[in-house]
Design a protein around this motif. Structure first.
Motif, PDB file in Angstrom:
ATOM      1  N   PHE A   1       8.375  -0.063   8.800  1.00 26.58           N
ATOM      2  CA  PHE A   1       9.338  -1.279   7.987  1.00 26.58           C
ATOM      3  C   PHE A   1       9.355  -0.550   6.566  1.00 26.58           C
ATOM      4  O   PHE A   1      10.528  -0.432   5.909  1.00 26.58           O
ATOM      5  CB  PHE A   1       8.563  -2.663   7.979  1.00 26.58           C
ATOM      6  N   HIS A   2       8.367  -0.186   5.983  1.00 21.60           N
ATOM      7  CA  HIS A   2       8.366   0.309   4.607  1.00 21.60           C
ATOM      8  C   HIS A   2       9.356   1.572   4.503  1.00 21.60           C
ATOM      9  O   HIS A   2       9.897   1.557   3.475  1.00 21.60           O
ATOM     10  CB  HIS A   2       6.959   0.579   3.986  1.00 21.60           C
ATOM     11  N   TYR A   3       9.099   2.394   5.377  1.00 18.16           N
ATOM     12  CA  TYR A   3       9.568   3.731   5.226  1.00 18.16           C
ATOM     13  C   TYR A   3      11.447   3.703   5.403  1.00 18.16           C
ATOM     14  O   TYR A   3      11.932   4.435   5.040  1.00 18.16           O
ATOM     15  CB  TYR A   3       9.051   4.682   6.098  1.00 18.16           C
ATOM     16  N   THR A   4      11.635   2.477   6.065  1.00 16.35           N
ATOM     17  CA  THR A   4      13.095   2.616   6.615  1.00 16.35           C
ATOM     18  C   THR A   4      13.804   1.561   5.640  1.00 16.35           C
ATOM     19  O   THR A   4      14.997   1.220   5.750  1.00 16.35           O
ATOM     20  CB  THR A   4      13.332   1.922   8.102  1.00 16.35           C
ATOM     21  N   SER A   5      13.199   0.912   4.708  1.00 15.04           N
ATOM     22  CA  SER A   5      13.566  -0.072   3.642  1.00 15.04           C
ATOM     23  C   SER A   5      14.462   0.673   2.649  1.00 15.04           C
ATOM     24  O   SER A   5      14.383   1.970   2.320  1.00 15.04           O
ATOM     25  CB  SER A   5      12.426  -1.015   3.328  1.00 15.04           C
ATOM     26  N   ASN A   6      15.554  -0.088   2.184  1.00 18.13           N
ATOM     27  CA  ASN A   6      16.083   0.468   1.076  1.00 18.13           C
ATOM     28  C   ASN A   6      15.531   0.626  -0.194  1.00 18.13           C
ATOM     29  O   ASN A   6      15.740   1.519  -0.900  1.00 18.13           O
ATOM     30  CB  ASN A   6      17.329  -0.621   0.756  1.00 18.13           C
ATOM     31  N   VAL A   7      14.637  -0.176  -0.272  1.00 13.02           N
ATOM     32  CA  VAL A   7      13.470   0.086  -1.528  1.00 13.02           C
ATOM     33  C   VAL A   7      12.908   1.488  -1.518  1.00 13.02           C
ATOM     34  O   VAL A   7      13.130   2.217  -2.441  1.00 13.02           O
ATOM     35  CB  VAL A   7      12.502  -0.953  -1.553  1.00 13.02           C
ATOM     36  N   PHE A   8      12.292   1.903  -0.387  1.00 11.05           N
ATOM     37  CA  PHE A   8      11.721   3.144  -0.328  1.00 11.05           C
ATOM     38  C   PHE A   8      12.768   4.196  -0.375  1.00 11.05           C
ATOM     39  O   PHE A   8      12.378   5.188  -1.055  1.00 11.05           O
ATOM     40  CB  PHE A   8      11.003   3.385   1.167  1.00 11.05           C
ATOM     41  N   HIS A   9      13.842   4.120   0.319  1.00 10.48           N
ATOM     42  CA  HIS A   9      14.715   5.209   0.292  1.00 10.48           C
ATOM     43  C   HIS A   9      15.377   5.181  -1.259  1.00 10.48           C
ATOM     44  O   HIS A   9      15.384   6.566  -1.445  1.00 10.48           O
ATOM     45  CB  HIS A   9      15.985   4.509   0.950  1.00 10.48           C
ATOM     46  N   GLN A  10      15.220   4.326  -1.872  1.00 13.62           N
ATOM     47  CA  GLN A  10      15.742   4.498  -3.347  1.00 13.62           C
ATOM     48  C   GLN A  10      14.812   5.146  -4.168  1.00 13.62           C
ATOM     49  O   GLN A  10      15.126   5.820  -5.127  1.00 13.62           O
ATOM     50  CB  GLN A  10      16.129   2.978  -3.772  1.00 13.62           C
ATOM     51  N   LYS A  11      13.543   4.857  -3.990  1.00 13.93           N
ATOM     52  CA  LYS A  11      12.494   5.455  -4.579  1.00 13.93           C
ATOM     53  C   LYS A  11      12.465   6.979  -4.329  1.00 13.93           C
ATOM     54  O   LYS A  11      12.327   7.627  -5.245  1.00 13.93           O
ATOM     55  CB  LYS A  11      10.925   4.989  -4.172  1.00 13.93           C
ATOM     56  N   LEU A  12      12.960   7.351  -3.114  1.00 19.87           N
ATOM     57  CA  LEU A  12      13.080   8.880  -2.885  1.00 19.87           C
ATOM     58  C   LEU A  12      14.116   9.604  -3.501  1.00 19.87           C
ATOM     59  O   LEU A  12      14.031  10.560  -4.117  1.00 19.87           O
ATOM     60  CB  LEU A  12      13.234   8.911  -1.396  1.00 19.87           C
ATOM     61  N   LEU A  13      15.187   8.700  -3.391  1.00 17.16           N
ATOM     62  CA  LEU A  13      16.466   9.517  -4.134  1.00 17.16           C
ATOM     63  C   LEU A  13      16.004   9.361  -5.672  1.00 17.16           C
ATOM     64  O   LEU A  13      16.520  10.463  -6.363  1.00 17.16           O
ATOM     65  CB  LEU A  13      17.598   8.344  -4.026  1.00 17.16           C
TER      66      LEU A  13
ATOM     67  N   MET B   1       0.795  -1.177  -0.050  1.00 13.99           N
ATOM     68  CA  MET B   1       0.240  -0.076  -0.135  1.00 13.99           C
ATOM     69  C   MET B   1       0.931   1.246   0.058  1.00 13.99           C
ATOM     70  O   MET B   1       0.487   2.318  -0.606  1.00 13.99           O
ATOM     71  CB  MET B   1      -0.890   0.120   1.286  1.00 13.99           C
ATOM     72  N   VAL B   2       1.864   1.314   0.667  1.00  8.65           N
ATOM     73  CA  VAL B   2       2.707   2.467   0.760  1.00  8.65           C
ATOM     74  C   VAL B   2       3.381   2.655  -0.619  1.00  8.65           C
ATOM     75  O   VAL B   2       3.384   3.859  -0.975  1.00  8.65           O
ATOM     76  CB  VAL B   2       3.862   2.374   1.778  1.00  8.65           C
ATOM     77  N   TYR B   3       4.017   1.649  -1.306  1.00  7.06           N
ATOM     78  CA  TYR B   3       4.539   1.861  -2.443  1.00  7.06           C
ATOM     79  C   TYR B   3       3.496   2.483  -3.649  1.00  7.06           C
ATOM     80  O   TYR B   3       3.630   3.118  -4.545  1.00  7.06           O
ATOM     81  CB  TYR B   3       5.253   0.671  -3.047  1.00  7.06           C
ATOM     82  N   GLU B   4       2.052   1.784  -3.639  1.00 12.12           N
ATOM     83  CA  GLU B   4       1.243   2.132  -4.377  1.00 12.12           C
ATOM     84  C   GLU B   4       0.833   3.669  -4.221  1.00 12.12           C
ATOM     85  O   GLU B   4       0.578   4.379  -5.149  1.00 12.12           O
ATOM     86  CB  GLU B   4       0.143   1.355  -4.186  1.00 12.12           C
ATOM     87  N   THR B   5       0.656   4.040  -3.212  1.00 16.74           N
ATOM     88  CA  THR B   5       0.446   5.339  -2.770  1.00 16.74           C
ATOM     89  C   THR B   5       1.220   6.340  -3.333  1.00 16.74           C
ATOM     90  O   THR B   5       1.257   7.414  -3.913  1.00 16.74           O
ATOM     91  CB  THR B   5       0.015   5.605  -1.361  1.00 16.74           C
ATOM     92  N   PHE B   6       2.607   6.012  -2.901  1.00 17.45           N
ATOM     93  CA  PHE B   6       3.963   6.749  -3.541  1.00 17.45           C
ATOM     94  C   PHE B   6       3.838   6.873  -4.814  1.00 17.45           C
ATOM     95  O   PHE B   6       4.004   8.019  -5.445  1.00 17.45           O
ATOM     96  CB  PHE B   6       5.204   6.184  -2.896  1.00 17.45           C
ATOM     97  N   LYS B   7       3.670   5.889  -5.547  1.00 16.43           N
ATOM     98  CA  LYS B   7       3.687   5.808  -7.244  1.00 16.43           C
ATOM     99  C   LYS B   7       2.459   6.734  -7.501  1.00 16.43           C
ATOM    100  O   LYS B   7       2.718   7.593  -8.405  1.00 16.43           O
ATOM    101  CB  LYS B   7       3.458   4.340  -7.796  1.00 16.43           C
ATOM    102  N   LYS B   8       1.122   6.663  -7.072  1.00 19.61           N
ATOM    103  CA  LYS B   8       0.364   7.684  -7.609  1.00 19.61           C
ATOM    104  C   LYS B   8       0.557   8.957  -7.171  1.00 19.61           C
ATOM    105  O   LYS B   8       0.271   9.816  -7.994  1.00 19.61           O
ATOM    106  CB  LYS B   8      -1.074   7.128  -6.703  1.00 19.61           C
TER     107      LYS B   8
END
Length: 83
Positions: free
Chosen positions: A26-38, A1-8
């Motif tokens: 968990f989602h916000y501290t993950s490397n995946v989310f951090h990379q999406k932000l970068l 849900m976090v990634y979908e909302t971020f993508k939208k």
């Protein structure tokens, strides 16, 4: 849900580069989310571990924001009701 909302959000505002404030979930501290932000040139903001007081100013902002939105919605509803 976090990634979908971020993508939208990115799709709706592709040129925005905000500061993203979150809890330490968990989602916000993950490397995946951090990379999406970068990738979107966004800055991440969150409290330090065990220092929930860091989050106080942001929580205060959202409290005031929500109260003003609810007050505004109620005011509009009352005006419409008594029209």
């Amino acid at each position: 849900m976090v990634y979908e909302t971020f993508k939208k959000a990115v799709k709706m505002n592709p040129d925005a580069h905000p500061i993203v404030h979150s809890d330490r979930g968990f989602h916000y501290t993950s490397n995946v989310f951090h990379q999406k932000l970068l990738d979107q040139r966004m800055i991440q903001s969150m409290s330090r571990v065990g220092k929930c007081i860091d989050n106080g100013p942001m929580e205060g902002f959202w409290r005031i924001f929500k109260e003003s939105v609810i007050t505004n919605i109620n005011s509009v509803a009352v005006k419409m009701w008594f029209k």
